[in-house]
Design an enzyme around this catalytic site. Structure first.
Site, PDB file in Angstrom:
ATOM      1  N   LYS A   1       3.222  -5.500   3.766  1.00 13.16           N
ATOM      2  CA  LYS A   1       2.683  -6.211   4.930  1.00 13.16           C
ATOM      3  C   LYS A   1       2.414  -7.678   4.594  1.00 13.16           C
ATOM      4  O   LYS A   1       1.875  -7.981   3.516  1.00 13.16           O
ATOM      5  CB  LYS A   1       1.367  -5.565   5.380  1.00 13.16           C
ATOM      6  CG  LYS A   1       1.461  -4.077   5.662  1.00 13.16           C
ATOM      7  CD  LYS A   1       0.085  -3.475   5.912  1.00 13.16           C
ATOM      8  CE  LYS A   1       0.156  -1.965   6.114  1.00 13.16           C
ATOM      9  NZ  LYS A   1      -1.188  -1.363   6.275  1.00 13.16           N
TER      10      LYS A   1
ATOM     11  N   GLU B   1       0.843  -1.200   0.000  1.00 12.46           N
ATOM     12  CA  GLU B   1       0.000   0.000   0.000  1.00 12.46           C
ATOM     13  C   GLU B   1       0.875   1.246   0.000  1.00 12.46           C
ATOM     14  O   GLU B   1       1.936   1.258   0.627  1.00 12.46           O
ATOM     15  CB  GLU B   1      -0.893   0.037   1.250  1.00 12.46           C
ATOM     16  CG  GLU B   1      -1.789  -1.164   1.423  1.00 12.46           C
ATOM     17  CD  GLU B   1      -2.337  -1.252   2.844  1.00 12.46           C
ATOM     18  OE1 GLU B   1      -2.983  -0.281   3.295  1.00 12.46           O
ATOM     19  OE2 GLU B   1      -2.108  -2.280   3.502  1.00 12.46           O
TER      20      GLU B   1
ATOM     21  N   LYS C   1       2.111   4.597   1.352  1.00 16.00           N
ATOM     22  CA  LYS C   1       2.066   5.216   2.682  1.00 16.00           C
ATOM     23  C   LYS C   1       1.518   6.629   2.540  1.00 16.00           C
ATOM     24  O   LYS C   1       2.098   7.465   1.856  1.00 16.00           O
ATOM     25  CB  LYS C   1       3.466   5.278   3.306  1.00 16.00           C
ATOM     26  CG  LYS C   1       3.864   4.019   4.043  1.00 16.00           C
ATOM     27  CD  LYS C   1       5.210   4.177   4.721  1.00 16.00           C
ATOM     28  CE  LYS C   1       5.113   4.697   6.144  1.00 16.00           C
ATOM     29  NZ  LYS C   1       5.027   6.134   6.286  1.00 16.00           N
TER      30      LYS C   1
END
Length: 664
Positions: free
Chosen positions: A287, A114, A116
């Site tokens: 992640k 993703e 940031k």
């Protein structure tokens, strides 16, 4: 480096990082770039790894930066809001993947990547699907209760599509477009502009008055479920899809990747496109997608072991500085701008950049014709970071700031302690919008209905070109701005006419003379009685006035001795604008003479400025600090440390109701 030197260096780095973190997280006023701060943290982390005996729990490598701001209640996070470990190379991403696979004994891992978001992390709780509380990250364990502030953000759903009990984590931010517009309005109003979108968002969310937050263009992307009862979701990516189904605004820059190489491709893709994204970003979060794997990997006190943040390196390019032009901003500030040989940098063509001020040019040793290095990190404005003096050929020339305004030819000044030169011409076209807005504002002539948007439309249509034009506006010109605008036009004309009767002090303040606010304008008006007296006053005479210092006296004198000002005052006189004070030279009621008031907290009926005006009208003084010389502390709702100090010193504390009795 021996142990003694290492210990000294670690101590110095801790002090530096703590100071800069306080400026960034707590005061929302960064003093160094994100990259400079990151490099200090990397240096500290590496030294602590080499000398673990010097690791301290108070080091920022061991905890999240940020504290709870005074005036806010604390909310303890049920699930800590951790930060991510930063890395700066692709090799470090591969090393992270290797550690994760080794710990889980797996050949390949799925990751969610993703962008940031450059904003302020917050936690929001819902009970049975309805909005309950909101809190900032703070130190990760407890944050500030900003429930009412977060409620004002349009993209925060007040009711979810399911009656669930959950806590989510999101990033509050201001889009690039809204940030530019917000800073433009700050400049028009003569207010301080924000350093970057992140700090603008943080400062807006951490307002004690939620009505201020409501006016700011805050947005939010939710990126995690912190707690959900009866949670059967097995992956992070599934969580994000479920959050969208519930009605949340979820980070659009997300991708499920199979293996680290695919994740690296996603990271690089965001990096290539980050200039075109609507929000600011300086990195990507990688992640572990499987939630069960996350449990096995665990966390340290500060960071999870299942995620990492890749920070994009700032791109640098060499180019030629062809010319330096001076632009006049809406506040009159004259800014030197470098005209560059166009160069591609971080996805966009750069042909000019700010050189900030005269001192910046001298410190860098910049000359016209120099080969220079420019840099742009994230969504930061490009700037000259270096001069390649080895490439000089002797044809380069020194730059000098203009002696008169390049737009109107008016007087320019640079006052002691300031970096910028300013045009003080009241009719300078570059300052025009700011002058008009300030003149009509509540602290100026208080013309109700004549706000920024209406002024912009009137200027665009050619109905307003200077302050005096306000008093020559026609009803049909105003009515043309809106459908069925007759009533609005009539009300505005009445408000304009009413402002003609204002006291001289309002007119002086409305001119926007540097260093002259309401208080100084009132003192000057009462000292000289009419506009002729003010215009004829010498610097020596102005200097003799109590509370008017040398800088303010010079500023007033210079303003009223410009041809532009003399011309404007004649036009205002012809329009019937009052040029005299309604007040006596001395206050008629000195009930507060010799008394000093300190205001704290939020008052119900008055703004602080209004309460201060009343106190001064009755001969009293106001101060920003409590001391033994303080006579009264006027305390409103959410009074802070000033109230505590007053109690400790035994100072008389009065409520708003008691204050009203005193002024009747």
């Amino acid at each position: 480096m021996n142990k003694e030197q290492a210990q000294k260096q670690i101590k110095e780095l801790r002090e530096k990082t703590s100071y800069y973190a306080k400026k960034y997280y707590d005061e929302d006023e960064p003093e160094i770039s994100d990259l400079e701060y990151d490099m200090l943290m990397v240096e500290l982390r590496n030294l602590e790894a080499k000398y673990p005996e010097f690791i301290d729990k108070d080091s920022l490598t061991q905890k999240v930066g940020g504290t709870v701001k005074e005036g806010f209640n604390k909310i303890e996070h049920e699930v800590p809001l951790q930060s991510l470990q930063d890395v700066f190379s692709i090799e470090e991403l591969r090393s992270f993947d290797e550690r994760v696979r080794k710990q889980l004994n797996l050949e390949e891992i799925d990751y969610t990547v993703e962008a940031k978001i450059d904003g302020l992390s917050s936690a929001i709780e819902y009970i049975k699907g309805e909005y309950a509380t909101g809190a900032t990250r703070g130190n990760g364990i407890e944050g500030e209760d900003v429930t009412e502030n977060i409620r004002t953000i349009k993209n925060v759903p007040k009711k979810l599509s399911e009656r669930v009990d959950l806590i989510v984590r999101g990033e509050v931010f201001i889009s690039k477009k809204d940030f530019e517009k917000m800073n433009e309005e700050q400049e028009i109003l003569g207010e301080k502009t924000f350093a970057n979108a992140r700090n603008a968002a943080a400062g807006s969310l951490r307002q004690l008055d939620s009505t201020i937050t409501e006016k700011r263009p805050l947005d939010i992307y939710i990126f995690n479920i912190q707690r959900l009862k009866k949670n059967k979701i097995k992956s992070h990516y599934e969580q994000l899809l479920y959050l969208e189904k519930l009605g949340f605004n979820v980070n659009p820059e997300k991708k499920l990747c199979h293996g680290i190489e695919e994740a690296i491709e996603a990271v690089e893709d965001i990096g290539k496109r980050r200039e075109s994204l609507t929000f600011g970003t300086d990195g990507a979060a990688i992640k572990v997608d499987n939630l069960e794997y996350r449990e096995k990997l665990g966390t340290t006190f500060k960071v999870p072991r299942w995620a990492i943040a890749y920070k994009y390196p700032p791109e640098k390019k060499e180019t030629i500085l062809k010319e330096i032009q001076c632009q006049v901003g809406r506040t009159g500030a004259i800014t030197p701008v470098a005209i560059l040989e166009p160069v591609e940098l971080a996805g966009s063509t750069i042909s000019k950049t700010t050189l900030h001020n005269e001192d910046f040019i001298k410190e860098k040793g910049i000359k016209i014709g120099d080969h220079v290095v420019i840099q742009k990190a994230g969504d930061v404005i490009p700037e000259v970071v270096d001069v390649i003096t080895q490439k000089r050929n002797g044809k380069e020339t020194e730059f000098e700031m203009p002696k008169v305004c390049p737009v109107c030819g008016g007087t320019v000044v640079r006052e002691e302690g300031e970096a910028a030169w300013y045009c003080i011409g009241i009719e300078c076209s570059a300052r025009n919008l700011q002058n008009l807005v300030h003149f009509a504002s509540k602290s100026g002539m208080d013309i109700e209905g004549l706000g920024i948007s209406i002024i912009e439309q009137l200027v665009e249509k050619g109905y307003l070109s200077n302050i005096a034009d306000i008093y020559y506006l026609k009803k049909e010109e105003i009515a043309s701005l809106k459908k069925s605008g007759d009533k609005f036009a009539q009300n505005l004309i009445e408000s304009i006419n009413q402002s003609k009767n204002n006291d001289l002090e309002r007119l002086i303040c409305a001119f926007g003379i540097r260093h002259i606010g309401n208080k100084a304008a009132r003192i000057i008006a009462r000292r000289y009685g009419n506009i002729e007296g003010v215009m004829n006053a010498s610097i020596e005479s102005l200097n003799l006035i109590d509370t008017i210092g040398g800088i303010s006296a010079k500023s007033v004198y210079e303003f009223f001795h410009q041809e532009q000002t003399i011309d404007l005052i004649e036009k205002l006189k012809t329009a019937g604008v009052n040029m005299e004070t309604h007040e006596d030279v001395e206050p008629r009621d000195d009930r507060f003479a010799g008394k000093t008031f300190v205001l704290t907290g939020t008052l119900e009926k008055y703004t602080r400025e209004e309460a201060s005006e009343i106190i001064e009208k009755f001969g009293g003084k106001t101060s920003g600090t409590v001391s033994k010389k303080t006579s009264y502390v006027l305390a409103g709702e959410q009074a802070g440390s000033k109230l505590t100090k007053a109690e400790n010193l035994g100072i008389a504390i009065i409520s708003e109701q008691e204050f009203e009795k005193m002024i009747r």
